[in-house]
Design an enzyme around this catalytic site. Structure first.
Site, PDB file in Angstrom:
ATOM      1  N   HIS A  30       0.601  -1.209   0.097  1.00  0.00           N
ATOM      2  CA  HIS A  30       0.301  -0.096   0.331  1.00  0.00           C
ATOM      3  C   HIS A  30       1.081   1.333  -0.114  1.00  0.00           C
ATOM      4  CE1 HIS A  30      -4.016  -1.619   1.475  1.00  0.00           C
ATOM      5  NE2 HIS A  30      -3.799  -2.119   0.311  1.00  0.00           N
TER       6      HIS A  30
ATOM      7  N   TYR B 153      -9.365   5.285   7.385  1.00  0.00           N
ATOM      8  CA  TYR B 153      -9.624   5.513   8.936  1.00  0.00           C
ATOM      9  C   TYR B 153     -10.965   6.719   9.470  1.00  0.00           C
ATOM     10  CZ  TYR B 153      -4.747   3.599  10.195  1.00  0.00           C
ATOM     11  OH  TYR B 153      -4.063   2.265  10.306  1.00  0.00           O
TER      12      TYR B 153
ATOM     13  N   PRO C 187      -4.034   0.373  18.384  1.00  0.00           N
ATOM     14  CA  PRO C 187      -3.894   0.128  17.286  1.00  0.00           C
ATOM     15  C   PRO C 187      -4.375   0.465  16.540  1.00  0.00           C
ATOM     16  CG  PRO C 187      -5.803  -1.081  18.199  1.00  0.00           C
ATOM     17  CD  PRO C 187      -5.518  -0.056  19.325  1.00  0.00           C
TER      18      PRO C 187
ATOM     19  N   LYS D  18       0.863  -0.202  14.447  1.00  0.00           N
ATOM     20  CA  LYS D  18       1.886   0.063  15.348  1.00  0.00           C
ATOM     21  C   LYS D  18       3.039  -1.614  16.226  1.00  0.00           C
ATOM     22  CE  LYS D  18       4.084   2.580  13.412  1.00  0.00           C
ATOM     23  NZ  LYS D  18       4.135   2.882  12.105  1.00  0.00           N
TER      24      LYS D  18
ATOM     25  N   TYR E  69       3.965   6.371  10.158  1.00  0.00           N
ATOM     26  CA  TYR E  69       2.931   5.466   9.675  1.00  0.00           C
ATOM     27  C   TYR E  69       3.866   4.115   9.027  1.00  0.00           C
ATOM     28  CZ  TYR E  69      -0.856   2.449   8.217  1.00  0.00           C
ATOM     29  OH  TYR E  69      -2.299   1.656   8.035  1.00  0.00           O
TER      30      TYR E  69
HETATM   31  P1  FAD Z   1       1.883 -11.628  21.685  1.00  0.00           P
HETATM   32  O1  FAD Z   1       1.345 -11.814  20.162  1.00  0.00           O
HETATM   33  O2  FAD Z   1       1.211 -11.514  22.779  1.00  0.00           O
HETATM   34  O3  FAD Z   1       2.706 -13.732  22.355  1.00  0.00           O
HETATM   35  C1  FAD Z   1       3.070 -13.831  22.898  1.00  0.00           C
HETATM   36  C2  FAD Z   1       3.046 -15.086  23.298  1.00  0.00           C
HETATM   37  O4  FAD Z   1       3.265 -15.086  24.868  1.00  0.00           O
HETATM   38  C3  FAD Z   1       1.604 -15.496  23.038  1.00  0.00           C
HETATM   39  O5  FAD Z   1       1.359 -17.077  21.879  1.00  0.00           O
HETATM   40  C4  FAD Z   1       1.004 -16.255  24.962  1.00  0.00           C
HETATM   41  O6  FAD Z   1      -0.141 -17.012  24.187  1.00  0.00           O
HETATM   42  C5  FAD Z   1       2.196 -16.627  24.807  1.00  0.00           C
HETATM   43  N1  FAD Z   1       2.777 -16.413  26.698  1.00  0.00           N
HETATM   44  C6  FAD Z   1       1.936 -15.275  27.231  1.00  0.00           C
HETATM   45  N2  FAD Z   1       1.949 -15.572  28.728  1.00  0.00           N
HETATM   46  C7  FAD Z   1       3.203 -16.974  28.553  1.00  0.00           C
HETATM   47  C8  FAD Z   1       3.541 -17.675  29.611  1.00  0.00           C
HETATM   48  N3  FAD Z   1       3.442 -17.712  30.466  1.00  0.00           N
HETATM   49  N4  FAD Z   1       4.335 -18.340  29.319  1.00  0.00           N
HETATM   50  C9  FAD Z   1       4.457 -18.777  28.403  1.00  0.00           C
HETATM   51  N5  FAD Z   1       3.723 -19.169  26.833  1.00  0.00           N
HETATM   52  C10 FAD Z   1       3.183 -17.247  27.374  1.00  0.00           C
HETATM   53  N6  FAD Z   1      -1.761  -4.732  16.253  1.00  0.00           N
HETATM   54  C11 FAD Z   1      -1.898  -4.328  14.987  1.00  0.00           C
HETATM   55  O7  FAD Z   1      -0.858  -2.787  14.933  1.00  0.00           O
HETATM   56  N7  FAD Z   1      -2.923  -4.009  14.492  1.00  0.00           N
HETATM   57  C12 FAD Z   1      -4.253  -4.637  15.467  1.00  0.00           C
HETATM   58  O8  FAD Z   1      -5.316  -4.506  14.535  1.00  0.00           O
HETATM   59  C13 FAD Z   1      -3.989  -5.383  16.443  1.00  0.00           C
HETATM   60  N8  FAD Z   1      -4.859  -6.359  17.061  1.00  0.00           N
HETATM   61  C14 FAD Z   1      -4.901  -6.920  18.328  1.00  0.00           C
HETATM   62  C15 FAD Z   1      -6.136  -7.375  18.814  1.00  0.00           C
HETATM   63  C16 FAD Z   1      -5.786  -7.835  20.275  1.00  0.00           C
HETATM   64  C17 FAD Z   1      -6.482  -8.815  20.788  1.00  0.00           C
HETATM   65  C18 FAD Z   1      -4.341  -7.989  20.880  1.00  0.00           C
HETATM   66  C19 FAD Z   1      -4.126  -8.451  21.953  1.00  0.00           C
HETATM   67  C20 FAD Z   1      -2.934  -7.137  20.383  1.00  0.00           C
HETATM   68  C21 FAD Z   1      -3.596  -6.829  19.067  1.00  0.00           C
HETATM   69  N9  FAD Z   1      -2.252  -5.976  18.520  1.00  0.00           N
HETATM   70  C22 FAD Z   1      -2.797  -4.986  17.016  1.00  0.00           C
HETATM   71  C23 FAD Z   1      -1.055  -6.231  18.485  1.00  0.00           C
HETATM   72  C24 FAD Z   1       0.315  -6.920  18.654  1.00  0.00           C
HETATM   73  O9  FAD Z   1      -0.946  -7.467  18.008  1.00  0.00           O
HETATM   74  C25 FAD Z   1       0.700  -7.078  18.831  1.00  0.00           C
HETATM   75  O10 FAD Z   1       1.621  -5.808  19.119  1.00  0.00           O
HETATM   76  C26 FAD Z   1       1.962  -8.426  18.791  1.00  0.00           C
HETATM   77  O11 FAD Z   1       1.348  -9.307  18.845  1.00  0.00           O
HETATM   78  C27 FAD Z   1       3.032  -8.195  19.783  1.00  0.00           C
HETATM   79  O12 FAD Z   1       3.766  -9.365  19.218  1.00  0.00           O
HETATM   80  P2  FAD Z   1       4.354 -10.139  20.317  1.00  0.00           P
HETATM   81  O13 FAD Z   1       5.416 -11.353  20.402  1.00  0.00           O
HETATM   82  O14 FAD Z   1       5.102  -9.080  20.916  1.00  0.00           O
HETATM   83  O15 FAD Z   1       3.512 -10.841  21.757  1.00  0.00           O
HETATM   84  C1  PHB Z   2      -5.757  -4.782  11.114  1.00  0.00           C
HETATM   85  O1  PHB Z   2      -6.427  -4.887   8.843  1.00  0.00           O
HETATM   86  O2  PHB Z   2      -6.034  -4.999  11.845  1.00  0.00           O
HETATM   87  C2  PHB Z   2      -5.206  -2.874  11.069  1.00  0.00           C
HETATM   88  C3  PHB Z   2      -4.871  -1.675  10.373  1.00  0.00           C
HETATM   89  C4  PHB Z   2      -4.660  -1.076  10.290  1.00  0.00           C
HETATM   90  C5  PHB Z   2      -4.738  -0.739  12.392  1.00  0.00           C
HETATM   91  C6  PHB Z   2      -5.394  -1.419  12.482  1.00  0.00           C
HETATM   92  C7  PHB Z   2      -5.627  -3.061  11.974  1.00  0.00           C
HETATM   93  O3  PHB Z   2      -4.188   0.853  12.679  1.00  0.00           O
END
Ligand code: FAD
Ligand code: PHB
Length: 389
Positions: A72, A200, A292, A296, A384
């Site tokens: 994009h 947005y 979100p 980021k 962004y």
């Molecule tokens: P995570 O992806 O959370 O991975 C952490 C892992 O650790 C998980 O698999 C979990 O099961 C595991 N874990 C937890 N506790 C333990 C334990 N005690 N022992 C072993 N394993 C454990 N970001 C965006 O940019 N756009 C979005 O639309 C967006 N939507 C989101 C929706 C939700 C519901 C959430 C929670 C987050 C969202 N985010 C979004 C944020 C983005 O998904 C996260 O920033 C990203 O997943 C971070 O990656 P991570 O690997 O740090 O953590």
């Molecule tokens: C998504 O596609 O899930 C999405 C895209 C942009 C955002 C947040 C979520 O800022």
């Protein structure tokens, strides 16, 4: 058991770190409390910065992303029923790639399996010990049996609710937080998106976002109250409300259908400093959360891993701990800028329940300025597409 680095968490942060370390010849064991299928069933982020794409390439997990990801060159912001385009490519020379976090996670899991690196799913009761010593130990339970791993370093990549950050004594951690008075209700549907780029929307009834996962799968969000539940939002009600918040052309193009996923996420800004305690290093959501709105979250997890993997590789290959010493400061400098951008986007695009007439005028002026100033658009675009690592 013994290894060099224990990685807690099989999200994007943990899997990416595992790949970069294993490829450099550093042994890791990855522990995840959930099953592989559960991790792959979570629908989360969808927009990748070029830096995150480059890291996935380096990790040997970028091939499908380059085939299926959508590049994009800009995005649209709608206000008062009119859409305005922010041209990332023209303003910064950079683009973003739309590719689901679920898909990136699957590619990283496959790449790890291809290397034969050990991953233990459904590892319960993970606990971290002797983190300030040269020989930390990590315990967990699996299939009713208890295990212990001795290691040099622990990477806490276990998200906001994980055990790693909680293993740091309170007096050694400083946290900063803002909880927003609303959430995002998200829906996934197998229908083409309303437009080729994300939209947005700032609307009097609340924020909305039109996103996508492919040209046949769309992701939509609505700002909702914190006391609302998924059950309060049958599909018909969601589509009706979304159409009301869209401009007439987008509303006309909206293709509705049965949702294949629906969830509510609260919005929060959070940072825990420093990101280190002895030989435990935090990365990704374990250390920080962004709302979100700026897309980021996943990208910050990737930049943390770029710094942390380089520091661990320097430690093992050159015997120098300088990179590990500098990790929190380096990572946090970038994190705070992404926190600021995500907070600013959230502030500018949502309806706050307590906002006064003055606050609304300020929001309108902010958007008006953005649409009329190339400098303001460049500032948005530069953040962004992602600040440099
Ligand atoms: P995570 O992806 O959370 O991975 C952490 C892992 O650790 C998980 O698999 C979990 O099961 C595991 N874990 C937890 N506790 C333990 C334990 N005690 N022992 C072993 N394993 C454990 N970001 C965006 O940019 N756009 C979005 O639309 C967006 N939507 C989101 C929706 C939700 C519901 C959430 C929670 C987050 C969202 N985010 C979004 C944020 C983005 O998904 C996260 O920033 C990203 O997943 C971070 O990656 P991570 O690997 O740090 O953590
Ligand atoms: C998504 O596609 O899930 C999405 C895209 C942009 C955002 C947040 C979520 O800022």
């Amino acid at each position: 058991m013994r290894t060099q680095v224990v990685i807690v968490g099989s999200g994007p942060a943990g899997l990416l770190l595992g790949q970069l370390l294993e490829k450099a010849g550093i042994a890791t064991i990855l522990l995840e409390q959930k099953s592989k299928d559960y991790v792959l069933g979570r629908i989360r982020a969808g927009v990748l910065e070029q830096g995150a794409v480059a890291l996935l390439d380096e990790a040997g997990a970028g091939a499908r992303l380059h085939r299926e990801g959508l590049v994009h060159e800009g995005t649209e912001i709608a206000f008062s029923g009119v859409r305005h385009r922010i041209d990332f490519k023209a303003l910064t020379g950079k683009t973003v790639t739309v590719y689901g976090q679920t898909e990136a996670t699957r590619d990283l899991m496959d790449a790890r399996a291809a290397l034969g690196a050990p991953s233990i799913y459904e590892a319960l009761d993970v606990s971290l010990h002797d983190l300030e010593s040269e020989r930390p130990r990590v315990r967990y339970a699996k299939d009713g049996k208890n295990f212990e791993i001795a290691c040099d370093h622990v990477a806490g990549c276990d998200g906001f609710h994980g055990v790693s950050r909680r293993s740091i004594p309170e007096e050694r951690l400083r946290t900063y937080e803002r909880v927003y008075p609303f959430g995002w209700l998200g829906i996934l549907v197998d229908k083409p998106p309303v437009s080729e780029e994300l939209i947005y929307v700032n609307h009097a009834r609340g924020f909305a976002l039109c996103s996508m996962r492919s040209m046949t799968r769309s992701r939509y969000y609505l700002q909702c109250r914190l006391d609302e539940h998924v059950e309060d939002w049958p599909d018909d009600k969601f589509w009706e409300e979304l159409a009301r918040r869209l401009d007439p052309e987008a509303a006309k193009n909206l293709q509705t259908g049965a949702s294949i996923e629906k969830s509510i996420a609260p919005l929060r800004s959070f940072v825990a400093e420093p990101m280190r305690y002895g030989n435990l290093f935090l990365a990704g959501d374990a250390a920080h959360i962004v709302p979100p709105t700026g897309a980021k979250g996943l990208n910050l997890a990737a930049s943390d891993i770029a710094y942390l993997s380089a520091a661990l590789i320097e430690r093992y290959k050159k015997g120098s701990s300088a990179g590990l010493e500098a990790y929190p400061q380096k990572a946090l400098a970038r994190i705070w800028k992404a926190e600021r951008f995500s907070w600013w986007m959230t502030q500018m695009l949502h309806r706050f329940p307590e906002s006064s007439g003055f606050d609304q005028k300020m929001q309108g002026a902010e958007l008006d300025y953005l649409f009329s100033s190339k400098a303001a658009q460049t500032a948005l675009a530069e953040n962004y597409v992602g600040l440099p690592y």
